[in-house]
Design an enzyme around this catalytic site. Structure first.
Site, mmCIF file in Angstrom:
data_model
loop_
_atom_site.group_PDB
_atom_site.id
_atom_site.type_symbol
_atom_site.label_atom_id
_atom_site.label_comp_id
_atom_site.label_asym_id
_atom_site.label_seq_id
_atom_site.Cartn_x
_atom_site.Cartn_y
_atom_site.Cartn_z
ATOM 1 N N ASP A 123 -24.408 -21.895 -5.438
ATOM 2 C CA ASP A 123 -24.019 -22.671 -4.182
ATOM 3 C C ASP A 123 -23.679 -21.593 -3.120
ATOM 4 O O ASP A 123 -23.197 -20.606 -3.312
ATOM 5 C CB ASP A 123 -22.673 -23.487 -4.694
ATOM 6 N N ASN B 267 -21.664 -35.609 -7.545
ATOM 7 C CA ASN B 267 -21.158 -36.493 -6.416
ATOM 8 C C ASN B 267 -22.137 -37.622 -6.127
ATOM 9 O O ASN B 267 -23.358 -37.311 -5.996
ATOM 10 C CB ASN B 267 -20.855 -35.655 -5.260
ATOM 11 N N GLN C 110 -21.005 -36.685 -1.420
ATOM 12 C CA GLN C 110 -22.207 -36.154 -1.515
ATOM 13 C C GLN C 110 -23.023 -35.936 -0.147
ATOM 14 O O GLN C 110 -22.783 -36.706 0.669
ATOM 15 C CB GLN C 110 -23.185 -37.058 -2.257
ATOM 16 N N VAL D 159 -25.754 -33.404 -0.120
ATOM 17 C CA VAL D 159 -27.083 -33.128 -0.074
ATOM 18 C C VAL D 159 -27.790 -34.279 -0.915
ATOM 19 O O VAL D 159 -27.369 -34.712 -2.227
ATOM 20 C CB VAL D 159 -27.500 -31.818 -0.868
ATOM 21 N N HIS E 234 -27.971 -33.127 -7.794
ATOM 22 C CA HIS E 234 -27.325 -31.991 -8.485
ATOM 23 C C HIS E 234 -26.118 -31.988 -9.041
ATOM 24 O O HIS E 234 -25.587 -32.709 -8.778
ATOM 25 C CB HIS E 234 -27.437 -30.880 -7.174
ATOM 26 N N HIS F 146 -22.868 -29.694 -10.195
ATOM 27 C CA HIS F 146 -22.097 -28.650 -9.947
ATOM 28 C C HIS F 146 -21.887 -28.041 -11.176
ATOM 29 O O HIS F 146 -21.229 -28.589 -12.069
ATOM 30 C CB HIS F 146 -21.120 -28.756 -8.894
HETATM 31 P P1 AMP Z 1 -22.675 -32.149 -2.699
HETATM 32 O O1 AMP Z 1 -21.557 -32.228 -1.627
HETATM 33 O O2 AMP Z 1 -22.246 -32.807 -4.007
HETATM 34 O O3 AMP Z 1 -23.751 -33.055 -2.273
HETATM 35 O O4 AMP Z 1 -23.005 -30.644 -2.887
HETATM 36 C C1 AMP Z 1 -23.924 -30.052 -1.906
HETATM 37 C C2 AMP Z 1 -23.654 -28.612 -2.321
HETATM 38 O O5 AMP Z 1 -24.912 -27.954 -1.778
HETATM 39 C C3 AMP Z 1 -22.545 -27.961 -1.424
HETATM 40 O O6 AMP Z 1 -21.422 -27.402 -2.328
HETATM 41 C C4 AMP Z 1 -23.080 -26.889 -0.754
HETATM 42 O O7 AMP Z 1 -22.008 -25.864 -0.458
HETATM 43 C C5 AMP Z 1 -24.383 -26.823 -1.260
HETATM 44 N N1 AMP Z 1 -25.461 -26.102 -0.422
HETATM 45 C C6 AMP Z 1 -25.757 -26.530 0.634
HETATM 46 N N2 AMP Z 1 -26.989 -25.867 1.185
HETATM 47 C C7 AMP Z 1 -27.117 -24.971 0.169
HETATM 48 C C8 AMP Z 1 -28.062 -24.054 0.304
HETATM 49 N N3 AMP Z 1 -29.001 -23.808 1.298
HETATM 50 N N4 AMP Z 1 -28.006 -23.280 -0.922
HETATM 51 C C9 AMP Z 1 -27.252 -23.259 -1.976
HETATM 52 N N5 AMP Z 1 -26.362 -24.538 -1.839
HETATM 53 C C10 AMP Z 1 -26.412 -25.126 -0.586
#
Ligand code: AMP
Ligand code: ZN
Length: 113
Positions: free
Chosen positions: A29, A86, A93, A95, A99, A101
């Protein structure tokens, strides 16, 4: 419509990849919230848990096995670790490509915030 994690999977955006197989890719992350914070992402674009279908059951099993493999490789098994998915806005959430974590390397409180 661009998907950030599809761009990572297509290597259009760099990532610190720690594991990959036919079904999933795991990378660190970018904003870690624990000493070990890795994301496991299915190669197939599925926006969220609520979009899963019966046909995705084997794939999600593979994602969980990939998470287990990463946790083992990262040395998290002796102390324990947490897997988080999430789903939707209330869960935070950000992204919209499923995924998992993997969080470890410190004591994690419960319930989460
Ligand atoms: P969520 O909030 O569960 O959707 O988690 C998305 C996660 O993606 C967050 O913990 C971000 O820090 C992570 N994230 C966003 N962009 C990137 C990236 N380019 N490379 C790695 N992690 C990322
Ligand atoms: Zn995607």
């Amino acid at each position: 419509m661009g998907c950030l994690f599809c761009s990572v999977l297509e290597k259009k955006i760099p990532a610190d990849v720690v594991y990959e197989d036919e079904h999933a890719v795991a990378f660190r992350d970018i904003r870690p919230v624990a000493p070990t914070h890795v994301l496991v992402v299915p190669r197939k674009h599925i926006a969220a848990i609520h979009d899963l279908t019966e046909a995705d059951a084997p794939l999600m099993g593979r994602v969980m096995l990939a998470a287990r493999t990463v946790a083992h490789k990262e040395g998290l098994e002796p102390t324990g670790y947490r897997l988080v998915i999430n789903d939707g806005d209330a869960a935070g959430q950000t992204v919209h490509h499923i995924h998992v974590h993997i969080l470890g390397g410190r004591n994690l409180t419960w319930p989460p915030g």
